[in-house]
Design a protein around this motif. Structure first.
Motif, PDB file in Angstrom:
ATOM      1  N   LYS A 106     -27.812  15.468  -3.608  1.00 56.47           N
ATOM      2  CA  LYS A 106     -27.300  14.102  -3.665  1.00 56.47           C
ATOM      3  C   LYS A 106     -27.319  13.448  -2.278  1.00 56.47           C
ATOM      4  O   LYS A 106     -27.301  14.137  -1.260  1.00 56.47           O
ATOM      5  N   PRO A 107     -27.333  12.121  -2.234  1.00 55.41           N
ATOM      6  CA  PRO A 107     -27.240  11.426  -0.941  1.00 55.41           C
ATOM      7  C   PRO A 107     -26.009  11.887  -0.158  1.00 55.41           C
ATOM      8  O   PRO A 107     -24.924  12.068  -0.724  1.00 55.41           O
ATOM      9  N   PHE A 108     -26.193  12.066   1.130  1.00 54.75           N
ATOM     10  CA  PHE A 108     -25.148  12.623   1.995  1.00 54.75           C
ATOM     11  C   PHE A 108     -24.235  11.480   2.439  1.00 54.75           C
ATOM     12  O   PHE A 108     -24.300  11.005   3.571  1.00 54.75           O
ATOM     13  N   ALA A 109     -23.348  11.059   1.522  1.00 54.26           N
ATOM     14  CA  ALA A 109     -22.503   9.895   1.777  1.00 54.26           C
ATOM     15  C   ALA A 109     -21.489  10.150   2.890  1.00 54.26           C
ATOM     16  O   ALA A 109     -21.132   9.229   3.636  1.00 54.26           O
ATOM     17  N   ASP A 110     -21.008  11.396   3.012  1.00 48.82           N
ATOM     18  CA  ASP A 110     -19.981  11.698   4.006  1.00 48.82           C
ATOM     19  C   ASP A 110     -20.562  12.352   5.256  1.00 48.82           C
ATOM     20  O   ASP A 110     -19.871  13.074   5.967  1.00 48.82           O
ATOM     21  N   ALA A 111     -21.831  12.107   5.525  1.00 48.55           N
ATOM     22  CA  ALA A 111     -22.455  12.682   6.717  1.00 48.55           C
ATOM     23  C   ALA A 111     -21.806  12.130   7.975  1.00 48.55           C
ATOM     24  O   ALA A 111     -21.405  10.957   8.014  1.00 48.55           O
ATOM     25  N   PRO A 112     -21.653  12.944   9.024  1.00 52.08           N
ATOM     26  CA  PRO A 112     -21.137  12.414  10.297  1.00 52.08           C
ATOM     27  C   PRO A 112     -21.976  11.223  10.748  1.00 52.08           C
ATOM     28  O   PRO A 112     -23.199  11.212  10.587  1.00 52.08           O
ATOM     29  N   ALA A 113     -21.312  10.237  11.299  1.00 51.68           N
ATOM     30  CA  ALA A 113     -21.999   8.988  11.657  1.00 51.68           C
ATOM     31  C   ALA A 113     -23.175   9.232  12.597  1.00 51.68           C
ATOM     32  O   ALA A 113     -24.245   8.624  12.450  1.00 51.68           O
ATOM     33  N   GLU A 114     -23.001  10.158  13.558  1.00 51.21           N
ATOM     34  CA  GLU A 114     -24.074  10.397  14.522  1.00 51.21           C
ATOM     35  C   GLU A 114     -25.283  11.085  13.886  1.00 51.21           C
ATOM     36  O   GLU A 114     -26.420  10.931  14.341  1.00 51.21           O
ATOM     37  N   VAL A 115     -25.030  11.831  12.795  1.00 49.05           N
ATOM     38  CA  VAL A 115     -26.132  12.493  12.095  1.00 49.05           C
ATOM     39  C   VAL A 115     -26.949  11.468  11.315  1.00 49.05           C
ATOM     40  O   VAL A 115     -28.180  11.446  11.386  1.00 49.05           O
ATOM     41  N   ALA A 116     -26.258  10.608  10.568  1.00 47.65           N
ATOM     42  CA  ALA A 116     -26.950   9.552   9.830  1.00 47.65           C
ATOM     43  C   ALA A 116     -27.706   8.627  10.780  1.00 47.65           C
ATOM     44  O   ALA A 116     -28.839   8.212  10.508  1.00 47.65           O
ATOM     45  N   GLN A 117     -27.090   8.319  11.918  1.00 52.49           N
ATOM     46  CA  GLN A 117     -27.739   7.460  12.900  1.00 52.49           C
ATOM     47  C   GLN A 117     -28.972   8.141  13.485  1.00 52.49           C
ATOM     48  O   GLN A 117     -29.995   7.485  13.747  1.00 52.49           O
ATOM     49  N   SER A 118     -28.899   9.453  13.670  1.00 49.79           N
ATOM     50  CA  SER A 118     -30.037  10.193  14.213  1.00 49.79           C
ATOM     51  C   SER A 118     -31.239  10.128  13.275  1.00 49.79           C
ATOM     52  O   SER A 118     -32.385  10.007  13.728  1.00 49.79           O
ATOM     53  N   VAL A 119     -30.979  10.208  11.976  1.00 47.77           N
ATOM     54  CA  VAL A 119     -32.075  10.114  11.014  1.00 47.77           C
ATOM     55  C   VAL A 119     -32.776   8.765  11.150  1.00 47.77           C
ATOM     56  O   VAL A 119     -34.011   8.683  11.181  1.00 47.77           O
ATOM     57  N   GLU A 120     -32.001   7.714  11.242  1.00 45.59           N
ATOM     58  CA  GLU A 120     -32.580   6.372  11.365  1.00 45.59           C
ATOM     59  C   GLU A 120     -33.342   6.212  12.684  1.00 45.59           C
ATOM     60  O   GLU A 120     -34.463   5.689  12.699  1.00 45.59           O
TER      61      GLU A 120
END
Length: 345
Positions: A106-120
């Motif tokens: 499933k989409p990682f809705a509760d991912a740490p902000a810095e991790v989600a930002q790193s993907v982008e």
């Protein structure tokens, strides 16, 4: 970023200045030195991608010839159709069957902000137009994988990896290197290349398994019947079906060695791209930590993972023949490759 001077000889400087002038004239504007270097790097990236696609297509052609050589001999007019069918099989497998099989991620809705930002950030740095979706696998294994989706690709991190990062066992730089490796697979379309190389091998493997299963059933059914011509014919047909299926499986096994060679090549290329997006030292350190931490997991836990052959960590084979069917190069090779790059820098 701090500016640095690069010492070069006058001859090299003059040749490079001439190249800059030519490129500026072609583009009808004066290029900066940074723009000139970036343009040359982009050309090299395109060249590498063309070589990668050519190599993948060559593997696909070789496997198709190995498995379908009677078509080449007796019905050469059907060869383009065989290639088209292989492409359709690969596309369906990669873009439809694969995501459907992995729909539990499933989409990682509760991912740490810095991790989600790193993907982008890393996807944008890699030049991807469609940013991948970050998903999570609820497993304790410390790993990551990439898989396709419609309309965007997916980067999947395991809960074990995120927990290790949150506990400080992985630095953010190392985690970014892992993410960059998966983004590189999506950027280079490695999944489609691998699916193309594996398409006919998968068909032969499926047909072989079904033929063997049917043959065993027919042979077992004939044993329960009275002695007679029908029972004998059924038994012969059953054993013939099992033998034919075994031959198909053997051919599929041989063909898959070529496709898995391609997979190992893709892993090294993804490591190099990840090192370009981050740093070679971070990539090497991340690979070492994945190896060390996953060594603590029981083998039975690894075997229970869905699509286990696509994860970065692999059970180590013991002989050179076994390694022909590894999806990933030995970790020692991958780490040494990145360490040498880091040392050169």
């Amino acid at each position: 970023m701090e500016e640095q001077q690069i010492p070069v000889s006058r001859e090299v400087y003059e040749r490079f200045a001439l190249l800059r002038a030519r490129l500026s004239a072609r583009l009808k504007r004066k290029l900066t030195w940074d723009e000139t270097v970036e343009l040359l790097l982009e050309r090299q990236r395109r060249k590498n991608e063309i070589i990668s696609w050519a190599y993948s297509v060559a593997i696909f052609v070789a496997i198709t010839w190995l498995l379908l050589w009677p078509v080449y001999v007796f019905a050469p007019a059907l060869i383009p159709l065989m290639y088209a069918i292989g492409l359709v099989i690969a596309a369906v497998s990669v873009y439809i069957l694969g995501p459907w099989a992995l729909r539990t991620y499933k989409p990682f809705a509760d991912a740490p902000a810095e991790v989600a930002q790193s993907v982008e950030e890393l996807a944008a740095k890699a030049g991807m137009k469609n940013l991948p979706v970050l998903t999570v696998s609820e497993t304790e294994e410390i790993n990551a994988m990439a898989y396709c989706g419609i309309p965007r690709g997916r980067v999947c991190l395991t809960r074990g990896l995120i927990r290790a990062y949150e506990e400080g066992r992985f630095s953010l730089a190392e985690l970014r290197a892992i993410i960059a490796h998966e983004i590189a697979h999506l950027k280079h379309q490695d999944l489609l290349k691998f699916g193309l190389a594996l398409s006919w091998a998968n068909v032969f493997e499926y047909a072989g398994n079904e033929s063997v299963r049917m043959g065993v059933r027919m042979a077992n059914a004939s044993e329960g019947e009275d002695e007679g011509a029908f029972a004998i014919v059924t038994a012969i047909a059953g054993w013939f079906s099992a033998a034919a299926g075994s031959l198909l499986l053997l051919l599929a096994k041989l063909a898959s060695a070529l496709s898995l060679h391609l997979s190992r090549r893709h892993e090294l290329e993804a490591d190099d791209t990840a090192a370009e997006l981050t740093r070679p030292g971070d990539m090497a350190a991340a690979l070492e930590k994945i190896t060390t931490m996953n060594a603590q997991l029981e083998q039975r836990e690894l075997d229970r993972l869905p699509y286990a052959d696509r994860w970065q960590i692999q059970p180590r084979n013991t002989t050179w023949a076994d390694r022909l069917w590894d999806t990933h190069p030995p970790f020692e090779v991958r780490v040494a490759r990145q360490r040498s790059l880091a040392a050169a820098l």
